[in-house]
Design an enzyme around this catalytic site. Structure first.
Site, PDB file in Angstrom:
ATOM      1  N   GLY A 271       0.847  -1.205  -0.134  1.00  0.00           N
ATOM      2  CA  GLY A 271      -0.063  -0.181  -0.045  1.00  0.00           C
ATOM      3  C   GLY A 271       0.945   1.175   0.068  1.00  0.00           C
ATOM      4  CB  CYS A 272       1.851   3.504  -1.854  1.00  0.00           C
ATOM      5  SG  CYS A 272       2.614   1.976  -2.327  1.00  0.00           S
ATOM      6  CB  ALA A 273       1.350   8.088   0.902  1.00  0.00           C
TER       7      ALA A 273
END
Lengths: 244, 430, 379
Positions: free
Chosen positions: C13-15
């Site tokens: 997951g990420c930003a």
């Protein structure tokens, strides 16, 4: 109208022929050089005259139209032909008239192997192939209907009239052979018979047309005795299988 | 006296010997390979999304299973004004990745064929005439008909070719690779004779091979002759049986100009096939498909042709697995026949089918009402469509395009290293 | 022992965030570091990175290679290759600052070079293709070397750590770019390999990505038919190759490529006017293997412009806003709170989305590229 084929691709040439035939009934093509599929599916009332050497599958699925070739033909002329007429002023290659159902093919000279295989007839549809010279192996293999005529004219090398395995698996139709032929080239389950009166009438009709196209001597051709090949049974493989 | 139990000389083995001793005949069977060879569909498991990417609910999210068959260019080019420059070859739009396989009128009844035609029309898919010609009664279904061209060329003429969605050249069939078709004269009724354009009661012999095809370049010739005569408006498919060297063959067929390649596995059905051929020739479609898809990709031509596979798809999961291995679509025949009543008695070749399917006897054919039966086929495919969407959603996909060749969605169970390698999948737990 | 990217597929997951100035004015890296730092909780300290466009104006016509080396041998071997295949004008260690949380640094070097004319004449492809092949060759064949940036007048900077620390480490406040993208990573495994951090790049392409695509293997097997090798097994890598294939090699516009990757749904296409329908149908049929499925939001930087793209079902957050000549993209709204006078585009999008939901339909949000101002812009 005359088109020049030259080195054009079959796709271009055939598109041009089709376009030309939209507005007229006959088109002539000069210097044909192996372009395939010329006149495929050609409908009744339309005709194409070719000079040169048309490529494979000329007149495939022919649908009542007429093609006349001044020159030799290649493979698979009149493939799956459904009607119409093909006249070749020369030799032709292998698989002439494959699975043809109706119409007529007249070849002035020799034909290669597997001529007239899978020929079939249906009601009033009675296909005819007349070969002026000798013919290669597997003539009329799996033939299911129609008429094949082999005249054996102009045979200086004295080649056999029909090649090996003639009429293998034949289960319908008739083959008329002019003059002597080697019995060992004829498959099993094939009867070699004298022509009936009706057969003779049919043969004479085809020979007459042949002579009209190629200027041969009708009397000279018919002077030599003909034999007729026909299948001993219409169901050659009826006893081949056992339900399991 | 009863047969003594023997592990090797089973009662069936002994019965077959006695039959052949009595008749001298080649044993003939119907339906499909009945031997316990491995079923790879049952050794592959599908994935589902958990947390790291979400599953998708097909009841409320769009879920696309529309499929296009036909030759594709490697790229599209546009004019400066944004309009399309590349002219696409004819494409066939299907609303499901499921087609009906070739079954000729002759091998099955007109009522059975009509039921499939009606179902195909309702489902937005295609039925296949087999090599028996298109009966005039089915003319109104021409837009959902695949017309077949086999070696006998029965019923093949210009109008027949034009009355189709696409044309299929039949080279081989999974139930009898290397063997042609042979409709015995007793099945050639007036109606059958009319569709095939041969005299009533005559044998319809359609041997392998096509006698105008002795090599790949001859196949090319036939493919292009069909394109020429239909003026490039119809895609041309080539159907082959899955055999040992199928990857090289399919590669050649693709290069010969086929727009669609149909590959039929060794479990494919038939109205009649020599028992020994049916049970011993060909390879499983799962392995053939995996090998072919991989080979076409290595040669960078997978994208240019469509790949349809057949050969005993029993349910929607088999289909999902096939598409994940790399198929564009699948073709089914036995399943819709079962939907119409077939009980798999495997006696199709006798022509005495109780259900009015594999028979031409009027009193039996009349038992099958196309108005009713086509609805059962529609139900079946619609149910499978929905199941396919459920499985797609579970995997986090909302388009069948993203399943095609997506082998990460598959894991093997109980498979050996070599089998996994050919299938191009990891083992469960990896 | 944990496996690296390439040995195993690691979902994360990420930003993500990006800032671009549409006037082409260059500005420092502080702003993008602030943006990504506000989304600290979306990453877990196992990867952060940035891509910056316009940072090397003095070398703008030279390829800028940023390379990680595990050891000096890798450097010697790579440099031998580089000097043989390019005319290298200058090279140096990339300057870094000591940051407590960033440890285990590889050797980090950069090289500026041009493709010798003789190489182009000899080969049958252009300098981009030549350079791409050289980069892929180093990454595949030189043990311990990894080219993580290879475009012109742009560069990627990445490391294992929180993105704000990575920005500090690379001293991004000292660079000026007209477009910045940033990434904070939340991998589900801890490979601890700097090369595995984002952005992933090839030539001028840099991609930061949030989400896990479910169509990965379909996309990988599609793009590998065109000569790419997805060695890292990451979504970002395959998406980069798809853009490179469609835009650089096949000549589609960025917008058209977006219509391929996040294609309109069939029932939307069916309702389009005929000309548009023909194009979209052709794109979907020909490029079906390039359709990306599953949740994603991506920011694609390139010489063609900056593209922000969401998946078809809008399963990942992505918002955009404008202030003056600047446009912002981010995974979370919070980054914009500090920007007074911002026009929040997300509201408009949200409204549209609600209407779509009322009519039982969601829609992809494809924000077209903003490349009108860029020197090499195509459209």
């Amino acid at each position: 109208m005359t088109l020049i084929a030259g080195k054009r691709t079959f796709r271009e040439l055939n598109a041009d022929i089709r376009t030309a035939l939209e507005t007229q009934n006959t088109v002539c093509v000069e210097s044909v050089n192996g372009q395939r599929y010329i006149g495929s599916g050609l409908d009744a009332g339309k005709s194409i005259v070719l000079h040169g050497t048309p490529g494979n599958d000329m007149g495939a699925y022919l649908n009542g139209g007429k093609i006349e070739v001044f020159g030799n033909g290649q493979e698979a002329i009149g493939n799956t032909m459904n009607g119409g007429e093909i006249v070749v002023h020369g030799h032709v290659g292998d698989t002439l008239g494959y699975a043809m159902r109706d119409g007529a093919v007249f070849v002035e000279k020799r034909a290669g192997s597997r001529a007239g295989i899978h020929m079939k007839e249906f009601r009033q549809m009675q296909p005819v192939v007349v070969i002026g010279g000798v013919v290669g192996a597997f003539l009329g293999e799996y033939m299911a209907g129609g008429t094949l005529v082999v005249l054996g004219l102009g045979n200086p090398q004295n080649l056999p009239l029909v090649g090996a395995h003639c009429a293998t698996g034949m289960h319908g139709g008739r083959i008329f052979l002019r003059g002597a032929f080697s019995q060992e080239n004829i498959s099993e389950n094939i009867a070699v018979r004298e022509l009936t009166v009706d057969d003779r009438a049919e043969l004479e009709r085809h020979v007459k047309t042949y002579c009209a196209y190629f200027g041969a001597d009708e009397a000279e051709i018919l002077d030599v005795p003909f034999h007729k090949l026909e299948p001993l049974t219409a169901r050659p493989y009826a006893n081949l299988y056992t339900p399991n | 006296m009863a047969y003594q139990p023997h592990h090797n000389w089973t009662p069936q083995a002994q019965k077959e010997i006695l039959k052949q001793a009595r008749t001298g005949g080649v044993l003939l069977s119907g339906m499909s390979n009945n031997k316990p060879y491995p079923i790879y569909w049952d050794k592959m498991l599908l994935n589902a999304s958990q947390v790291t990417n979400p599953s998708i609910d097909p009841l409320r999210e769009p879920m696309e299973i529309r499929t296009y068959l036909g030759r594709k260019p490697a790229k599209l080019e546009f004019h400066a004004d944004g309009s399309l420059k590349t002219k696409l070859e004819p494409q066939v739009q299907l609303e499901t990745p499921i087609l009906f396989s070739a079954m000729s009128f002759g091998s099955i009844s007109l009522n059975a064929q009509k039921s499939l035609a009606m179902a195909a029309k309702k489902l937005g898919t295609l039925f296949n005439t087999g090599e028996g010609g298109l009966h005039p009664a089915l003319a109104e279904y021409k837009d959902c008909a695949v017309v077949q061209v086999a070696s006998g060329r029965f019923g093949v003429h210009k109008e027949y070719l034009e009355n189709s969605r696409f044309i299929e050249i039949k080279i081989g069939q999974g139930a009898k690779p290397g063997i042609g078709g042979h409709l015995p004269g007793e099945k050639v009724t007036v109606e059958v004779s009319h569709a095939r354009m041969i005299p009533e009661g005559s044998d319809a012999i359609s041997p392998a091979p096509h006698h105008d095809i002795y090599s790949i370049e001859d196949l090319r010739q036939l493919i292009w002759s069909l394109k020429e005569v239909t003026q490039y408006k119809k895609p041309v498919a080539v159907k082959i049986a899955a055999v040992h060297n199928c990857s090289a063959i399919v590669s050649g067929v693709a290069r010969a100009g086929a727009d669609i390649i149909v590959m039929d596995g060794f479990r494919g059905g038939t109205g009649a096939a020599p028992t020994r051929i049916r049970d011993n020739v060909g390879i499983p479609i799962e392995l053939a498909l995996a090998a072919v898809d991989q080979r076409l990709r290595e040669e960078c031509i997978r994208n240019s042709v469509s790949l349809v596979v057949s050969g005993s798809f029993r349910n929607s999961a088999d289909i999902v697995k096939a598409i994940a291995l790399g198929a564009d679509a699948v073709s089914i025949a036995t399943a819709p026949l079962i939907a119409m009543g077939c009980h798999m008695c495997q006696q199709c070749h006798t022509g005495k089918c109780n259900w009015g399917i594999a028979t031409q006897r009027p009193e039996l054919v009349s038992r099958l009402d196309p108005e009713k039966m086509h609805l059962r086929v529609v139900n079946l495919v619609q149910a499978w469509n929905h199941e396919i969407k459920e499985m797609l959603g579970g995997m986090g996909l909302n388009s069948i395009d993203s399943l095609r060749g997506n082998r990460l969605m598959l894991r093997g169970v109980g498979l050996r290293e070599r089998e996994l390698e050919i299938l191009g999948i990891a083992h469960a737990g990896q | 022992m944990f496996k690296r990217e390439g040995e195993v597929r690691i979902p994360s997951g990420c930003a993500i965030a990006a800032v671009t100035d549409r006037s082409g004015t260059c500005f420092g890296g502080a702003e993008i570091i602030d943006c990504i730092a506000l989304m600290h909780d979306r990453s877990n300290g196992l990867g952060g990175g940035f891509a910056a466009y316009g940072i090397y104006p003095e070398y703008k016509d030279l390829y800028a290679f940023h390379i990680f080396y595990d050891n000096n041998d890798a450097r010697v071997q790579t440099e031998a290759f580089l000097f043989r295949h390019f005319d290298i004008e200058t090279f140096e260690q990339i300057p870094t600052r000591k940051v407590k949380s960033i440890t285990g640094s590889p050797l980090i070097w950069r090289y500026f070079g041009v493709v010798p004319q003789s190489k182009i004449k000899k080969n049958d492809f252009d300098e981009d293709e030549y350079t791409a092949r050289c980069v892929i060759r180093i990454n595949n064949t030189v043990p311990g070397a990894f080219v993580f940036s290879s475009g012109k007048n742009m560069g990627a900077f990445k490391a294992v750590g929180y993105p704000e620390d990575v920005g500090e480490y690379y001293m991004l406040d000292t660079y000026k770019a007209h477009t910045w993208t940033a990434h904070g990573r939340f991998p589900t495994n801890t490979p601890g390999w700097w090369g595995g951090a984002h952005p992933f790049t090839l030539l001028d392409w840099s991609i930061v990505h949030n989400g896990e695509i479910s169509s990965y293997d379909a996309n990988r097997r599609y793009v590998e038919q065109f000569g790419y090798k997805c060695n890292l097994q990451t979504d970002t890598e395959v998406i980069t190759y798809l853009f490179d294939l469609l835009v650089r090699r096949q000549g589609l516009t960025l917008e058209t490529a977006a219509k391929v990757l996040a294609a309109p749904e069939w029932d939307v296409i069916d309702r389009m006017p005929p000309a548009e329908r023909e194009i979209c149908t052709a794109l979907r049929t020909v490029y079906s293997g390039a359709l990306i499925n599953g949740p994603f939001s991506i920011l694609v930087g390139s010489k063609y412009g900056l593209l922000a793209l969401n998946d078809r079902l809008k399963l990942r957050s992505l918002i955009t806003a404008q202030k003056g000549s600047k446009t912002f993209f981010a995974s979370a709204l919070c980054i914009l709170r500090r920007l007074r006078g911002t026009v929040l585009l997300r509201c408009a999008l949200l409204r549209q989305r609600r209407q779509n939901r009322l009519s039982g339909r969601r829609q992809m949000h494809c924000v077209p590229s903003l490349c009108g101002n860029l020197p090499d812009a195509r459209h």
